[in-house]
Write an enzyme that holds these catalytic residues in place. Structure first.
Site, PDB file in Angstrom:
ATOM      1  N   SER A 173       0.811  -1.218   0.000  1.00  5.37           N
ATOM      2  CA  SER A 173       0.000   0.000   0.000  1.00  5.37           C
ATOM      3  C   SER A 173       0.844   1.268   0.000  1.00  5.37           C
ATOM      4  O   SER A 173       0.420   2.301  -0.524  1.00  5.37           O
ATOM      5  CB  SER A 173      -0.933   0.007   1.213  1.00  5.37           C
ATOM      6  OG  SER A 173      -0.200  -0.136   2.421  1.00  5.37           O
TER       7      SER A 173
ATOM      8  N   ASP B 116      -5.928   7.596   8.481  1.00 10.22           N
ATOM      9  CA  ASP B 116      -5.959   6.319   9.193  1.00 10.22           C
ATOM     10  C   ASP B 116      -4.847   6.188  10.222  1.00 10.22           C
ATOM     11  O   ASP B 116      -4.793   5.192  10.945  1.00 10.22           O
ATOM     12  CB  ASP B 116      -5.920   5.141   8.214  1.00 10.22           C
ATOM     13  CG  ASP B 116      -4.611   5.043   7.421  1.00 10.22           C
ATOM     14  OD1 ASP B 116      -3.661   5.797   7.700  1.00 10.22           O
ATOM     15  OD2 ASP B 116      -4.560   4.200   6.492  1.00 10.22           O
TER      16      ASP B 116
ATOM     17  N   HIS C 156      -0.915   5.058   7.248  1.00  7.54           N
ATOM     18  CA  HIS C 156      -0.246   5.368   5.987  1.00  7.54           C
ATOM     19  C   HIS C 156       0.161   6.835   5.956  1.00  7.54           C
ATOM     20  O   HIS C 156      -0.465   7.674   6.589  1.00  7.54           O
ATOM     21  CB  HIS C 156      -1.167   5.058   4.795  1.00  7.54           C
ATOM     22  CG  HIS C 156      -1.479   3.602   4.666  1.00  7.54           C
ATOM     23  ND1 HIS C 156      -2.620   3.030   5.207  1.00  7.54           N
ATOM     24  CD2 HIS C 156      -0.794   2.592   4.078  1.00  7.54           C
ATOM     25  CE1 HIS C 156      -2.623   1.737   4.952  1.00  7.54           C
ATOM     26  NE2 HIS C 156      -1.531   1.441   4.272  1.00  7.54           N
TER      27      HIS C 156
END
Length: 319
Positions: free
Chosen positions: A75, A237, A240
């Protein structure tokens, strides 16, 4: 020194097909199950979406044939946490590389959120279709959180680097970030995550450098800024990076990309150390923003800072 020997054992186990030591050693993971579950709930409670698609041609106004740049990994490589394509690390790196090379860059991102190192085989299959001049890999965080044996993770990464190098691509690997910086993690889980992350990062470096590629230590995601200003450096979040966070990471990776393609002149008086590969790997794991590449002779490696530490006055202002 202990971290250096641990990294060498992991890399050796990867090379010879063994399972290696576990990332958590003798610590009982059951003691931190509650903290792990709470951290996961906090991270996943924030609504998210797929990363923006940034594939395409960058620097089209430059002359010459486009360089082919491919991004592989998880990610972080995909750019999860930002909302615009131009904020993703792949787009930032493609834009920067085009400016340095004075040539267009055609970007293909095959990274996928949630990927572990065993996903690299399929990603390399897709990457090779673009005949890349340069491949950038960012992987490892999901291996740590899933408790994948580090030797297994390193084995998959090493094979991916071998295939890309055999196809004529230069390779730069951003090693496993330090998950101990993630805010939802509490002690003792934060300590375990930091230890496991840095062990894996050091072992990744050994595997990468021995295959003729370069590594750049992402460490705490490249910046004391993350500790000083986590609200702006992390995305919603709290796991990240934000656009600013990705830009900080790219600031260290981009010079290594340029150097790998021969676009950066080698400066004789640039500070660098030459050490045995396993010692260089351990050193880099502790110094975010450090490039490690193979030295001209023997099983030795060159360490090169790719991100300068903040000025004392600037650092004092943050504290």
């Amino acid at each position: 020194m202990w971290r250096a020997f641990t990294a060498r054992r992991i890399a050796a186990a990867a090379a010879y097909g063994g399972g290696g030591i576990t990332a958590l050693g003798g610590l009982t993971f059951g003691l931190v199950v509650a903290e792990a579950k709470l951290a996961r709930r906090l991270i996943t409670a924030t609504p998210g979406a797929d990363p923006p698609v940034a594939d395409g041609l960058y620097g089209g106004t430059h002359g010459g044939a486009p360089l082919s740049l491919v991004m592989l990994g998880d990610s972080t490589a995909a750019g999860l946490g930002v909302h615009r394509p131009d904020e993703t690390p792949a787009a930032l790196l493609a834009t920067g590389l085009s400016a340095i090379a004075d040539r267009p860059v055609r970007l293909t991102n095959v990274a996928r959120s949630g990927s572990r190192s065993d996903a690299l085989s399929g990603q390399v299959d897709r990457a090779l279709q673009t005949r890349p001049d340069l491949a950038v890999i960012m992987i490892g965080g999901n291996d740590v959180t899933a408790r994948v044996p580090p030797a297994e993770s390193v084995r998959h990464l090493g094979y991916a680097v071998e295939r890309l190098r055999a196809a004529g691509s230069e390779v730069v690997v951003g090693t496993c970030p330090d998950l101990g910086t993630v805010k939802p993690l509490m002690q003792p889980l934060r300590y375990i995550a930091r230890r496991a992350s840095r062990q894996l990062a050091a072992a990744q470096t050994i595997a990468v450098v021995e295959r003729g590629a370069r590594s750049v230590s992402l460490g705490d995601l490249l910046g004391r800024e993350f500790s000083a200003d986590p609200r702006s450096m992390f995305s919603e979040d709290r796991y990240h990076p934000s656009g600013r966070g990705y830009a900080a990471a790219c600031a260290a990776v981009l010079p290594s990309m340029a150097s790998a393609l021969g676009l950066e002149p080698e400066v004789a008086d640039r500070p660098a150390d030459i050490l045995p590969v396993y010692l260089a790997a351990a050193e880099a794991a502790e110094q975010s923003g450090t490039e490690v590449r193979k030295a001209p002779t023997g099983r030795r490696a060159t360490l090169l800072p790719r991100r300068q530490p903040p000025e004392p006055d600037a650092e004092k202002a943050r504290t």
